[in-house]
Every structure is written in structure tokens, then in C-alpha cells.
Design a protein around this motif. Structure first.
Motif, PDB file in Angstrom:
ATOM      1  N   GLU A 121       0.817  -1.209   0.000  1.00 12.97           N
ATOM      2  CA  GLU A 121       0.000   0.000   0.000  1.00 12.97           C
ATOM      3  C   GLU A 121       0.853   1.263   0.000  1.00 12.97           C
ATOM      4  OE1 GLU A 121      -4.160   0.552   2.101  1.00 12.97           O
ATOM      5  OE2 GLU A 121      -2.550   1.076   3.463  1.00 12.97           O
ATOM      6  N   ARG A 122       2.061   1.139   0.553  1.00 12.16           N
ATOM      7  CA  ARG A 122       2.950   2.305   0.646  1.00 12.16           C
ATOM      8  C   ARG A 122       4.036   2.274  -0.428  1.00 12.16           C
ATOM      9  NH1 ARG A 122       1.261   6.266   4.472  1.00 12.16           N
ATOM     10  NH2 ARG A 122      -0.068   5.165   5.958  1.00 12.16           N
ATOM     11  N   THR A 123       3.768   1.604  -1.537  1.00 13.72           N
ATOM     12  CA  THR A 123       4.770   1.512  -2.605  1.00 13.72           C
ATOM     13  C   THR A 123       5.178   2.886  -3.114  1.00 13.72           C
ATOM     14  OG1 THR A 123       3.896  -0.636  -3.285  1.00 13.72           O
ATOM     15  CG2 THR A 123       5.251   0.538  -4.884  1.00 13.72           C
ATOM     16  N   ASN A 124       4.197   3.782  -3.313  1.00  8.60           N
ATOM     17  CA  ASN A 124       4.518   5.140  -3.774  1.00  8.60           C
ATOM     18  C   ASN A 124       5.445   5.847  -2.798  1.00  8.60           C
ATOM     19  OD1 ASN A 124       3.006   4.910  -6.087  1.00  8.60           O
ATOM     20  ND2 ASN A 124       1.155   5.763  -5.175  1.00  8.60           N
ATOM     21  N   MET A 125       5.153   5.705  -1.508  1.00  2.44           N
ATOM     22  CA  MET A 125       5.984   6.358  -0.503  1.00  2.44           C
ATOM     23  C   MET A 125       7.396   5.780  -0.508  1.00  2.44           C
ATOM     24  SD  MET A 125       5.602   6.453   3.640  1.00  2.44           S
ATOM     25  CE  MET A 125       6.581   4.968   3.758  1.00  2.44           C
ATOM     26  N   ILE A 126       7.493   4.448  -0.683  1.00  2.00           N
ATOM     27  CA  ILE A 126       8.816   3.811  -0.719  1.00  2.00           C
ATOM     28  C   ILE A 126       9.614   4.334  -1.906  1.00  2.00           C
ATOM     29  CG2 ILE A 126      10.004   1.596  -1.053  1.00  2.00           C
ATOM     30  CD1 ILE A 126       7.636   0.275   0.405  1.00  2.00           C
TER      31      ILE A 126
ATOM     32  N   ARG B  93      13.306  -4.596  -3.908  1.00  2.00           N
ATOM     33  CA  ARG B  93      12.911  -4.897  -5.283  1.00  2.00           C
ATOM     34  C   ARG B  93      12.009  -3.809  -5.872  1.00  2.00           C
ATOM     35  NH1 ARG B  93      13.998 -10.140  -6.598  1.00  2.00           N
ATOM     36  NH2 ARG B  93      12.429 -10.062  -8.269  1.00  2.00           N
ATOM     37  N   ILE B  94      11.650  -2.858  -5.035  1.00  4.38           N
ATOM     38  CA  ILE B  94      10.789  -1.776  -5.527  1.00  4.38           C
ATOM     39  C   ILE B  94      11.655  -0.692  -6.165  1.00  4.38           C
ATOM     40  CG2 ILE B  94       9.136   0.005  -4.850  1.00  4.38           C
ATOM     41  CD1 ILE B  94       8.207  -1.841  -2.616  1.00  4.38           C
ATOM     42  N   HIS B  95      11.439  -0.418  -7.471  1.00  4.52           N
ATOM     43  CA  HIS B  95      12.222   0.587  -8.209  1.00  4.52           C
ATOM     44  C   HIS B  95      11.511   1.927  -8.121  1.00  4.52           C
ATOM     45  CE1 HIS B  95      14.279   2.611 -11.533  1.00  4.52           C
ATOM     46  NE2 HIS B  95      15.245   1.709 -11.357  1.00  4.52           N
ATOM     47  N   PRO B  96      12.238   3.023  -7.834  1.00  3.08           N
ATOM     48  CA  PRO B  96      11.612   4.340  -7.686  1.00  3.08           C
ATOM     49  C   PRO B  96      10.791   4.761  -8.897  1.00  3.08           C
ATOM     50  CG  PRO B  96      13.868   4.397  -6.895  1.00  3.08           C
ATOM     51  CD  PRO B  96      13.679   3.057  -7.528  1.00  3.08           C
ATOM     52  N   ALA B  97      11.318   4.564 -10.100  1.00  4.28           N
ATOM     53  CA  ALA B  97      10.615   5.024 -11.304  1.00  4.28           C
ATOM     54  C   ALA B  97       9.307   4.277 -11.506  1.00  4.28           C
ATOM     55  CB  ALA B  97      11.525   4.849 -12.522  1.00  4.28           C
ATOM     56  N   LYS B  98       9.333   2.950 -11.319  1.00  3.66           N
ATOM     57  CA  LYS B  98       8.119   2.154 -11.506  1.00  3.66           C
ATOM     58  C   LYS B  98       7.099   2.408 -10.404  1.00  3.66           C
ATOM     59  CE  LYS B  98      10.475  -1.596 -13.962  1.00  3.66           C
ATOM     60  NZ  LYS B  98      10.815  -3.040 -13.952  1.00  3.66           N
ATOM     61  N   SER B  99       7.595   2.670  -9.181  1.00  5.72           N
ATOM     62  CA  SER B  99       6.685   2.865  -8.059  1.00  5.72           C
ATOM     63  C   SER B  99       5.863   4.135  -8.207  1.00  5.72           C
ATOM     64  CB  SER B  99       7.462   2.906  -6.742  1.00  5.72           C
ATOM     65  OG  SER B  99       8.282   4.058  -6.711  1.00  5.72           O
ATOM     66  N   MET B 100       6.380   5.123  -8.965  1.00  2.78           N
ATOM     67  CA  MET B 100       5.623   6.383  -9.168  1.00  2.78           C
ATOM     68  C   MET B 100       4.336   6.144  -9.938  1.00  2.78           C
ATOM     69  SD  MET B 100       7.419   8.517  -7.524  1.00  2.78           S
ATOM     70  CE  MET B 100       9.085   8.868  -6.983  1.00  2.78           C
ATOM     71  N   ARG B 101       4.354   5.062 -10.791  1.00  3.98           N
ATOM     72  CA  ARG B 101       3.172   4.775 -11.591  1.00  3.98           C
ATOM     73  C   ARG B 101       2.258   3.751 -10.923  1.00  3.98           C
ATOM     74  NH1 ARG B 101       7.383   4.385 -15.392  1.00  3.98           N
ATOM     75  NH2 ARG B 101       7.112   2.106 -15.434  1.00  3.98           N
ATOM     76  N   TYR B 102       2.682   3.282  -9.690  1.00  2.14           N
ATOM     77  CA  TYR B 102       1.928   2.237  -9.012  1.00  2.14           C
ATOM     78  C   TYR B 102       0.663   2.800  -8.366  1.00  2.14           C
ATOM     79  CZ  TYR B 102       0.826  -1.537  -5.771  1.00  2.14           C
ATOM     80  OH  TYR B 102       0.195  -2.533  -5.066  1.00  2.14           O
ATOM     81  N   GLU B 103      -0.459   2.169  -8.626  1.00  2.74           N
ATOM     82  CA  GLU B 103      -1.724   2.598  -8.020  1.00  2.74           C
ATOM     83  C   GLU B 103      -2.237   1.472  -7.149  1.00  2.74           C
ATOM     84  OE1 GLU B 103      -3.056   5.465  -8.156  1.00  2.74           O
ATOM     85  OE2 GLU B 103      -1.704   6.342  -9.634  1.00  2.74           O
TER      86      GLU B 103
END
Length: 415
Positions: free
Chosen positions: A306-311, A405-415
Motif C-alpha cells: 500500500e505504501r509503494t509510492n511512498m517507498i 525490489r521496488i524501483h523508484p521510477a516504476k513505483s511512481m506509476r503504481y496505483e
């Protein structure tokens, strides 16, 4: 202030969006830890209480170590041994021994107008520690037993009293058969005890040592044996080793051989049964720690997703994987800590209520106790809390690596 701890505290205290999926997950994880810890505390308390209650009852009838004739201790025969002042002094001066008391056994029959019952008379004297009998006395009083004279008074169990229809103050005839000679005694029931330990209650009658010795036609210094009360039950094996070296295989003036045995040796089936309870405790502890661990892992994974964007944002701002992982581990510690607090309140609260009021009853004919026994053991409770916290945090370390494993660029698009 530690950056990871600061972020974790803000996330944990944040109440902005109550519809987040993580809110129920956090509550479930907290509840899982609370229930697991409460069950562990109650289980350990009940098992320890039950073991020590039954153990103390068995020890009350036979004490920690018995010294007597080799044939009596190891063969089950009632063969006398001389227990004079010299031997008693040796036993009293043995390391770990708190108290020494003589006893003599004899078999007899109690008879009323309507019924009769074969019982085992245990003769005790003035040095006998009667604390255990006093604690379990339900009717009447305890007379002063002696090795010099007899007041013709006995103490019987409630089980025997119920079978024969006797009460404190009643008189009953006792018959003793020895070498084709029948002796009759008329006793007064001075008191009635109840331990709910059937194997003892159904046969044990307390009388004075003087009567038991005379009924067996023994010499004044001859007895069945001496019971040794120790400073600590855990010292039983050590004291037994000392007695084996000092007393065992020595003989009295009649050539009878002294021997000793611990309460565990005399009643192995009872203590083996009690030892099996430890296995149940370990199984319960393992299951409850698994419950607490799995619910916390589930909650942590939901929160991370749920906090992928924050990570991703934290990583984009330069936060390392270790820093972010520590943030969520601190978050999990808050969940575990709150769950443990609730669990302690529930578990220790129930234990104290049971200890004071005996809310949960048992059938004494089956469980040997009338209420569920509990033991308030603070060091054990603290140890359970510490181990639960450490294990719960430890099992979260591996799941927390999903953050790397969470990449910053991909996480910005994660909903």
C-alpha cells in the motif's frame, strides 16, 4: 532522532485515510499478537500451576526423599529399620536437607456397623511437619501425635469418611491382623482431610507413631523409614547422590541395610505424566508464536504494498534500502508492542482472576483439583514477552527485503 523510527511513528499514528486496506490488516496483526501472547501466558501459568500443585500433594504424602530398609524402599515390603539418634543426626546434617521426620506404616481394617474398608495407617510423631495435612483439613482438627503414647485418635480422608459414613468426633473400630493374631483398637476420628489425590485419599489414615510401631510388634527405635524435606525440590538428585555415598548400603544393629529413594523413584508414573505436560506447553508456544508471526507478516506485506509510492519517493530522495526496511520494521515493532500490551492485560488479568477467585472449576475426581490451578511466575512471563518480541521481529526481516525490489521510477506509476 533516528530517521527510520521518526517515519515509522508518523505512519503508525497517521489517521488520514481510514478506508485504507492496511487499517484492518494492522488491527488483525495486533489482535493476532495479543491472542497468541495471552494464550501462551495462560497455558504456561496453568501447566506450571497444575504440575506444582500435584507435585506438592505427592510430596506432602511422601516428602522429597525417603530413607528406609532396602526391602521397603525397593521391594515394597514393610520391613523395619532402626532410625536412632545417630542416623537421624547424619540425615539432618546432610547438605540440602531442611527437615527429617520418622514414620511407620501398618495395614488395618476400619469397620462400622454397615461397612468396612482396608486402609494403610501411617504413624507419625511430634517431629512430623503437619503443614500439608493442616492445609487440606476439611473437618475437625489435627491431634498431637507422639512416639511415646497413644491418644487413640486418627485422621482419615473425606473419601474414606464418605464410604464409611463417618464424621469428625465419631468412633470407629480398627482391626489389625499380624501373625495369625487379630488386634482391635477403637479410635476417635479427630479430623478429616481431602487432597483429591485418589491413590492416597482412598487408603491413607494418619495415626501416632507409637501405635503403629506397637501394632507391628517392632522395637521402639524401629520404623518404616525417615522422610527428608529439602530446601529446594530441584536439589533432589544432588542430595540423593550424597545419601547414596553416606548412608546407602550401611547397616543397623540388626544387620538391615539402609537405602534411599527420591519421590520420583517412588512414584515414577505420576511424575512421568506431569513431565508429558511440558510437551503440550512447547506445542502451544510454537503454534501461538506462528500465529503471531504470520499475522504480523501479512500485515507488514499489505502495508508495504500500500505504501509503494511512498517507498519509491523515499528512494528517489536518496533513502537507502536499509533505511526504508528499518522504517517498516519499526512500524511492525509498534504493532507487535501494542498487541503484546493487550495480550498481557488479557492473559495476566485472567490468571489473577483465576488465582484469586477460582472462576474455572474442575471435577476433582478426574483432575485431582477442584479449580484450575495457576501460577504467577513473573520471570517466566517476562521471558515469554521477550522471546515473543524477538521472534516476531526476526521473522519479519526476510519479508522486509521485498522493499529492495521496488524501483523508484516504476513505483511512481503504481496505483
Amino acid at each position: 532522532m533516528n530517521f527510520s523510527l521518526f517515519i515509522a511513528r508518523r505512519i503508525y499514528n497517521h489517521q488520514g485515510d481510514r478506508h485504507r486496506v492496511s487499517r484492518p490488516a494492522v488491527k488483525i496483526a495486533t489482535l493476532g499478537v495479543a491472542i497468541g501472547l495471552a494464550v501462551m501466558l495462560i497455558s504456561v501459568s496453568v501447566v506450571l500451576g497444575f504440575k506444582h500443585t500435584i507435585r506438592d500433594k505427592v510430596v506432602g504424602f511422601g516428602n522429597h526423599i525417603t530413607v528406609g530398609n532396602f526391602q521397603t524402599v525397593h521391594g515394597g515390603e514393610n520391613v523395619p529399620i532402626i532410625m536412632g539418634d545417630s542416623m537421624l543426626n547424619v540425615l539432618r546434617k546432610t547438605w540440602g536437607v531442611k527437615h527429617v521426620q520418622r514414620y511407620a506404616m501398618t495395614q488395618g481394617i476400619l469397620k462400622t456397623d454397615d461397612n468396612f474398608l482396608g486402609v494403610s495407617f501411617k504413624g507419625i510423631a511430634q517431629e512430623y511437619d503437619t503443614t500439608f495435612i493442616h492445609q487440606n483439613l476439611v473437618e475437625g482438627s489435627l491431634p498431637s501425635f507422639s512416639d511415646e503414647s497413644s491418644k487413640q485418635k486418627i485422621v482419615i480422608s473425606k473419601m474414606i469418611a464418605d464410604q464409611l459414613g463417618l464424621h469428625a468426633g465419631d468412633r470407629v473400630f480398627a482391626y489389625f491382623i499380624n501373625d495369625n493374631d487379630v488386634r482391635t483398637r477403637r479410635y476417635t476420628i479427630a479430623g478429616i482431610y481431602q487432597t483429591n489425590l485418589t491413590m492416597f485419599d482412598k487408603i491413607t489414615v494418619f495415626t501416632d507413631l507409637y501405635s503403629a510401631v506397637r501394632l507391628n510388634a517392632w522395637e521402639p527405635e524401629q520404623v518404616t523409614g525417615a522422610e527428608l524435606m529439602l530446601d529446594d525440590f530441584r536439589q533432589t538428585d544432588e542430595v540423593e547422590d550424597i545419601l547414596v555415598a553416606k548412608v546407602n548400603r550401611t547397616t543397623d544393629s540388626n544387620g538391615e541395610t539402609y537405602s534411599s529413594a527420591t519421590i520420583r523413584n517412588l512414584f515414577p508414573q505420576i511424575f512421568s505424566w506431569l513431565d508429558l505436560l511440558d510437551l503440550n506447553v512447547w506445542i502451544i508456544l510454537a503454534l501461538m508464536i506462528c500465529v503471531a508471526g504470520f499475522t504480523t507478516i501479512s500485515g507488514l506485506l499489505i502495508i508495504i504494498l500500500e505504501r509503494t509510492n511512498m517507498i519509491g519517493l523515499l528512494k528517489a530522495l536518496g533513502a537507502r534500502n536499509t533505511t526504508v526496511r528499518h522504517t517498516f520494521l519499526w512500524f511492525a515493532v509498534f504493532i507487535i508492542g501494542k498487541g503484546m500490551l493487550i495480550g498481557n492485560i488479557i492473559g495476566i488479568g485472567f490468571i489473577l482472576l483465576q488465582h484469586w477467585f477460582g472462576l474455572v472449576k474442575l471435577d476433582p475426581s478426574t483432575y485431582y483439583v477442584s479449580t484450575v490451578p495457576v501460577e504467577v511466575n513473573i520471570p517466566i512471563f517476562i521471558l515469554i514477552n521477550v522471546v515473543t518480541l524477538l521472534v516476531s521481529v526476526f521473522v519479519l526481516i526476510a519479508p522486509s527485503y521485498i522493499i529492495s525490489r521496488i524501483h523508484p521510477a516504476k513505483s511512481m506509476r503504481y496505483e
